[in-house]
Design an enzyme around this catalytic site. Sequence first.
Site, short mmCIF file in Angstrom:
data_model
loop_
_atom_site.label_atom_id
_atom_site.label_comp_id
_atom_site.label_asym_id
_atom_site.label_seq_id
_atom_site.Cartn_x
_atom_site.Cartn_y
_atom_site.Cartn_z
N ASP A 10 8.84 28.11 -32.60
CA ASP A 10 9.88 28.57 -33.51
C ASP A 10 9.34 28.35 -34.93
OD1 ASP A 10 12.53 29.15 -34.60
OD2 ASP A 10 12.65 27.00 -34.95
N CYS A 54 0.84 -1.20 0.00
CA CYS A 54 0.00 0.00 0.00
C CYS A 54 0.87 1.24 0.00
CB CYS A 54 -0.94 0.00 1.21
SG CYS A 54 -0.07 0.03 2.79
N CYS A 77 3.47 1.68 2.71
CA CYS A 77 4.69 0.88 2.50
C CYS A 77 5.68 1.67 1.64
CB CYS A 77 4.36 -0.43 1.80
SG CYS A 77 3.32 -1.55 2.74
N ASP A 94 17.18 27.41 -30.05
CA ASP A 94 15.91 27.37 -29.31
C ASP A 94 16.10 26.92 -27.86
OD1 ASP A 94 14.34 28.09 -31.56
OD2 ASP A 94 14.44 26.02 -32.29
N ASP A 109 13.39 23.28 -32.41
CA ASP A 109 14.16 22.11 -32.85
C ASP A 109 15.64 22.40 -32.99
OD1 ASP A 109 14.15 23.71 -35.12
OD2 ASP A 109 14.12 21.98 -36.47
#
Length: 767
Positions: free
Chosen positions: A454, A47, A50, A665, A661
């Site tokens: 971008d 649980c 634990c 950036d 990308d």
Amino acid sequence: MGITIVVWNGKGYPMDTMDIIAGPPTRGATAAATAPSLDLAIEGMTCASCAGRVERALRKIPGVESAAVNLASETARVTGAAIDSAALVAAVERAGYGAREINSTSDADEAARRDAGARRDWVHLGAAAVLTTPLVAAMFLALVGWHMALPGWLALVLATPVQFWIGARFYNAGYKAVRAGSANMDVLVALGTSAAYGMSLYLLVRSWLMGGAPALYFDSSAVVITLILFGKILESRAKRQTGAALQALTALRPERATLRGPDGTEREVAVSRIAVGDLVVVKPGERIAVDGRVRAGESLIDLSMLTGESVPVARVPGDSVTGGAINGDGLLLVETTAIGAETTLARIIRLVESAQAAKAPIQKLVDRVAAVFVPAVLGVALVTLVGWLLTAGTVEHAILCAVAVLVIACPCALGLATPTAVMVGTGVAARHGILIKDAETLEQARRVDTVAFDKTGTLTEGHPTVVALQPATGIEPGEVLRLAAALQRGSGHPLAQAVLARAGADGVDVPPATDVKALPGRGIEAMIGGRRFALGSARLRGEIGVEASALDAQTQELEDQGRTVSWLIDRGAAGQAEPPRVLGVIGFGDALKPSARGAIAALHARGVRVALLTGDNRGSAKVAADALGIDEVSAEILPEQKAVAVQCLRDAGRIVAMVGDGVNDAPALAAADLGIAMATGSDVAMHTAGITLMRGDPALVAAALDISRKTFGKIRQGLFWAFVFNTIGIPLAAFGFLSPMIAGAAMAFSSVTVVTNALLLRRWKPA
């Protein structure tokens, strides 16, 4: 639709605003340094309490910076500069649980242990069902008027193996928890069933000694253990399914490949024996074993399991291929460029594992609740027992009500709600080409209300071409191209590649250039034939101080058409003071991606505002924004100014995702609340981002936000039902409206329901 276009000056602040209707702004993120980490398989957790205890035990070890325990996968990830695996295992064992280090060689052993454990559980469940059925049958027959109660001694014989053989797991785990100074689900189950069994045994022995026919409750203790065991089996089975996406990715790794030697001979070898630079033969229909570059052959490659791309992609000599992809009907000769942990597939698997092991911020609330939950339940059970003894005076009824409280109050569902949803959500996202770095990113993505893109390579194809050459008076177009190609030789910038491609196609003789200097965000300059030349944007022209040119009209026309324009400037001979002059301009065209407009529309449909951050001129930016339906634009900005632009959006109180990308950036990706990088770009961008899109499709941005929101929705649903279940169930049990058997069934059902609800995410697909 109105667009705000902001043009930036060299100091990093807006220079002037073309107010075509104002549009709002956004918010930012941090990047954490990664410390060495170690993964442990944890045994015995049942649980949320634990998981919390294991975490606390691990954090006490010197050198440990953080520890996150995942109840759904039964693993722990520990990070720290100097961590000792033996010390970690010992700490977990002292806390009352088992632990083993997970590594590549233990995967098979771990799977074998899980399979053996599952078989043992089914055997125990079968035995429990056989022993419990007569007890339950007698109870149900009594309900319909057939009073065929089992003899007390027979009920004792049937219930005892269930209690102490099949239920031994609860006693063992409960004892370890109590010895370690904590309490968990096993303590509740062991106490509850022992109370029902012990009370029945006492009544039975008293009847033997004093006579009478007492009501016995052996059926209650046996049925509770059987139902909880059945629920645990269903829960374990469902939890294994949460990792199906990761297992599918792992299964993509081929174990053997065909190696071609220097003499042309071919032999099959283990993939582990292949080195960078080796030549691998990939036959039709085979799975590619390594990352590499095609040296010979042509074929179509199925990348669906890696990128979510359903259409096979053509590969010819010079193209890259990724390990794990499936070759089509062509024979390929591939030169190996990456092996083992450095392959794309291995990095994807690590990223998904990291996301599934991480803990969502909302889990902190669950951890705080779980830390006090079991002790609180024990207190409620004690109050229930005393209350019924004082009001009803019936010991048997008081004990049964207390037992029902103990049994129904297990916090299993509470601990499973978050990790199961995170595992399924990140797994299904990875299957569709969306890699989510961690659970915090998942939670942050659902809050995004503004996405900044971008332009080049993100919304456009990223393969610009030279569409116009406008020389100044007295200059030949070929001379403009010749000098521009000399300046751009050796550059990897998309515009440089376009110039070099045009020069090659036209057969231009490109002279050498010396003292080449890149001017980030503006252009490039170099010495050619004793004179200094520069090629770059209007910003560079302004910095150099070139006065109005006769080409201004043609340039404006190109910009109005959405073209990117570069100015070729002669700065004079070395050591001589000459006024700079424009030799010509070059116009570049870069087509928008086919899915770009649909991607923007999908974001608008979700109530997300869209911004464009680009170094292109305002004319090109406006044309792209008009074509795509973008709300606002910041044009002619330097790479570092993109981060400032993102901060401006954040300062307006909005939650921003930045999509890019390229290397330029990376600052903006780090400055945003959420960075989204396309894997078609640079490694720097992907390292900075929280989400990586495995194919350059802007439509995946809306999909990434969508799966984040749906996953967080499942987390909230699971937590809601877990809290509601206990909020309603505990009072009902305390006031005597639930028998221990119904409480046991309800407790098992709650955990299975939470996990099954999370598994519904596996049906998700990008719109």
